[in-house]
Motif scaffolding. Sequence first.
Motif, PDB file in Angstrom:
ATOM      1  N   ILE A  96      -9.793  -0.665  -3.004  1.00  0.00           N
ATOM      2  CA  ILE A  96      -9.339  -0.029  -1.766  1.00  0.00           C
ATOM      3  C   ILE A  96      -9.615  -0.999  -0.606  1.00  0.00           C
ATOM      4  O   ILE A  96     -10.686  -1.583  -0.523  1.00  0.00           O
ATOM      5  CB  ILE A  96     -10.075   1.304  -1.553  1.00  0.00           C
ATOM      6  N   LYS A  97      -8.636  -1.196   0.282  1.00  0.00           N
ATOM      7  CA  LYS A  97      -8.788  -2.177   1.360  1.00  0.00           C
ATOM      8  C   LYS A  97      -8.954  -1.476   2.696  1.00  0.00           C
ATOM      9  O   LYS A  97      -8.715  -0.276   2.827  1.00  0.00           O
ATOM     10  CB  LYS A  97      -7.557  -3.086   1.429  1.00  0.00           C
ATOM     11  N   ASP A 148      -5.425   4.032  -1.223  1.00  0.00           N
ATOM     12  CA  ASP A 148      -5.607   2.629  -1.561  1.00  0.00           C
ATOM     13  C   ASP A 148      -5.829   1.768  -0.317  1.00  0.00           C
ATOM     14  O   ASP A 148      -6.003   0.568  -0.401  1.00  0.00           O
ATOM     15  CB  ASP A 148      -4.443   2.093  -2.405  1.00  0.00           C
ATOM     16  N   PHE A 203       0.842  -1.201   0.000  1.00  0.00           N
ATOM     17  CA  PHE A 203       0.000   0.000   0.000  1.00  0.00           C
ATOM     18  C   PHE A 203       0.873   1.245   0.000  1.00  0.00           C
ATOM     19  O   PHE A 203       1.976   1.258   0.541  1.00  0.00           O
ATOM     20  CB  PHE A 203      -0.923   0.010   1.215  1.00  0.00           C
ATOM     21  N   GLU A 212     -13.320  -0.952  -5.996  1.00  0.00           N
ATOM     22  CA  GLU A 212     -12.241  -0.150  -6.569  1.00  0.00           C
ATOM     23  C   GLU A 212     -10.872  -0.671  -6.159  1.00  0.00           C
ATOM     24  O   GLU A 212      -9.855  -0.081  -6.527  1.00  0.00           O
ATOM     25  CB  GLU A 212     -12.360   1.295  -6.084  1.00  0.00           C
TER      26      GLU A 212
END
Lengths: 310, 418, 377
Positions: free
Chosen positions: B272-273, B243, B186, B270
């Motif tokens: 994104i975590k 992200d 990330f 998308e």
Amino acid sequence: MDPQLEAFLRQVLVGLSIGCYLALIALGYTMVYGIIELINFAHGDLFTFGFFISLTIWGLFDVPMPLQGAWILALPLIAVVVVVLTGGLNVVIERVAYRPLRGSSKLAPLITAVGVSFMLEAIYAYIWGANQINYPRFIPTTNFLSDFSRIIRFTPRDLLLFGVTIPLMIGLTLFIDRTRLGKAMRAAAQDREAAAMMGINVNRIIAITFFIGGGLAGIAGMVYGLYTGSGRFIMGFEFGLFAFTAAVLGGIGNIRGAVLGAFIIGMVQAMSDLYIGGEWSRVIIFSLLILMLVFRPSGILGSTQSVEKV
Amino acid sequence: MLAKRVVVFVLLALLVLGVSAQDGQTVKIYTSWPLTGGTQAIGQSMLNAVNLALEHYLADNEGMGPAGLTVQVVPLDDASPTSGAWDGQIEAENAQRCVNDPECLVYMGTYNSGAAAVSMPITNAAGVVQVSPANSYAGLTRSCPTCAEDEPGIYRPSGEVNYFRVAATDDVQGPAAASWAVCLGFENVYVLDDTQAYGAGIANEFVNHAEEIGLNVVGRSSLETADSDPRSALTAALRDGADLIYGGFVLDSGGPRVVQAMYDEGLFDEGIKFMGPDGILSAALIEQVGGAEILANNTYFTFPGLLPSLLSNEQGVRFYTDYVEQFGEEPDPYSVYAYASMQVVLNALGSASETGTVDRASVLEAVRSTADFEGIIGTFGFDENGDNTAAAFYGYDFESDNFSNPTAITPTMHETCE
Amino acid sequence: MSTLLSRWRSIPRWAQLAILVAIVVFVPPVINILERQTGFGLLTQINRALIYVCLALGLNIVVGFAGLLDLGYAAFFAIGAYTFGILTWPSLRLEYSFFIAIWICVLVAALFGMFIGAPTLRLRGDYLAIVTLAFGEIIPPLVRNLDHITIRFGDWVLVESFNLTNGPLGMKPLGRPNFGLIESVAGLPPGQLDPGVNPTFWYFIIVILVLIVLSASRRFEDSRIGRAWRAIREDETAARFMGVNTVRVKLLAFAFGASFSGLAGAVFASMLGAIFPELFRFQVSIFLLIIVILSGAGSVWGVLIGGLLISTFDGVLLAQIMPSIFPNSDVQSLRWVFFGVGLIAVMLFRPQGLFGHLGRRRHTPLTIEEAIHGDAA
């Protein structure tokens, strides 16, 4: 599109959606205040009741997720049941905890309202648990605007929220303005004794007001569950507080004012969350309330005389 | 009239209590954490675990307590209806109750670090040992860069260490999470917290370390209450190109809602975590967000140790199966620590009796000298500050239906990522 | 109850005083004996209840005497506690002595009382309640956010990341009373008389606090300002026409009410040795309002007794006795239900409050002369 602009437009929609369910709660607050001048602290807990009881009703059936076919038609039916149950609960509360105190000081029913609120919250926690509760995803979250923007969203849930709340607000306004019963409610709000002398059954009017107010809060709770997918036994306190603020901001006792106040609060919340930081939103909203009251004590739409109207 | 009735009732109650009090050698362990209010579920689960630990001990020793003592658990609640959550004044009362009761040799608690700050000086002055299953604020036991300058001395008026904790501390967990995030690839993190001591504290630790190791923090915001709308923060995260969203939350302060909203608002789609600390890692989380499919492949968690369902040692399996059987629900992750705390205490009562008298001083000394203890969380002991010597953090992701793939994580792991 | 009261009044004043002093002094030993039997932490319960009594007496001035509904009274409690925190928290290096700090807290709280009172003077009835509610809602997030204050004017940085309140972590440790002077005179080792967390020590400090607040309350009740408060409570318009300076009278109610709360907040902060933003939530304001109204708004003795009863009803009966009588049941999780039902029941059966009649000498309505002279000073 510029992400800054997209974010702004997204927040406009977020603000409007917060305004929608706050408005439904605020309406009940403002109607009750208009007639018996009671700050009904238990009102927010009816919102919670609507959330939980609708959850339990859904749980009785094996409902497909997301809703399909005939189940979409079941939605309004369940909503009617929820309105009847929450409205009925509010009428019972009024009968037991507020009506016997109508002749005494204004502070006594305020305290019973707090007592009712404590009691309801504890019962919710006992029956449904003290955790955050998930509300099943009956309504999908596909974004209608996905081709257009990656930030701005408009989903079937928004459609449901706006589709339920806005007609209700308009309907209620028309009901108060146009019908005989609405007229009687306004009369009772203006002067209870005079209304009674004119042959209006004030107790019945008050019961109806509590029923409508409770029902609106109940349906708000159900729509909130469908819309956000979660809730807690104690959330009614928080939403009640903001709805009450909305009612005051718009001019307490004034129906249109409550709706306007709710949308202002929703918008301020959304914008300050994005541009200032969520930790300041409460400070900003309540400072706004104080400034508003200092410079225009009767609220935005409240009459400048201290006569309250429904 | 009412007043008179209340007085009569109180006197009757006192009488009942007086009669039912047994004679014989009884040792009381007072526990103090919220049993009502928002963290009720966690508190009840911890209490269940304490009782289960005692039950297991008795079962293993033919119904005998350590050195023949009768061990009694006195559960206290430090939450109040006036505040709806833990209350410093009630916590002080609880600690005082233990101190005033000559049979109270151990004070077990608290859940909230803020509450420990109130009760620690009280138990310390009286020389009662305090064992906490859950406190994670570093300053309670040692000085740290983000702590107040007089910590931890202010909690120890007697100058002695009387407080021991099984859980590991935030000043390791936050940085370890940031390092792990770098290793997971990330680059841009949006940090969100719940404005509470634990949530905001761990988020601060995360942000500080992220800046040091070159992980870009694109934005930061807070949810005022568990009922605040999390969508605004998600808008900001999308706008600023995050992200990963790091959330400093506990279960009932809004963490589940953030995860839910990330799913519903399409952030997970998308790519994104979400990453969260131990406060939100719980079996209850799965139910609260509405199903495992929402967490699967979208979320990361850090936790000081292994989860109840993942415990593979004999004690852990026994705890997990007995707990599920007896209480009909998944144990909260912190209940493992409550269980371990009770194990340490029972063990200490046993070794205290070997020195002769079992009193506050000998029990304190016995807990202090706990080393290489084989408990449910593995082999551990306490260092001179009262911290768990074997405290280590694991990172979890979420596969199909459960937290999985525990990876040991440290604040320096970004250097090599192994 | 009333025969008891009339018998009490027939006792000479010095004997009344002696009995009261005896009760006050013998409470700790008696409680300690009870404590050994029950383990309820009774003395700390009493200390907490007495703090609530002080707060409720302050609120009683605003709500009971002057009839101004205040829904955010916990804000002044917070201001008192946090002022004390700022004055004595070692990290800020002010480290005022307890005995000086508490009076500064009183002053600051009174100033805030006037500050919030001033803009609301035009408001009537419930609008005032709402402004106070908003004020009460602002204070906890504000103190929570004041841990990284940065004030900049262009390039000129006045304050950079200044930590005033230590945010959500709360301020700890806070100053405790120091009896160094007495120790050195009496030849005791330093620190011998430090109260620490000893509940008996704090009991006496809080009793002194209660006495200050109580006697101030009683004085106000019968003074000119007290009569003026009653006049605006009964009928504000009439009071104004009769020459009561309503602006000044209301401001004073706010200032005095807030100052009690500031004092209680300071002592509370010192006793606990730590304060957190969560301690001053809306629920605290509501709890205090419950005490005042349930005990009978306006009656000083009523609030004293009611405050003790209501605090112990919750803290001892519901939280401790019930669970020990019914172990392994749901009593604990239903505690709030009992509290709520209790509130409703008391209000339904005695809407005027439990002890509203206690110590109220005048039952006749206010005369015009009284109202006028109420503001003559």
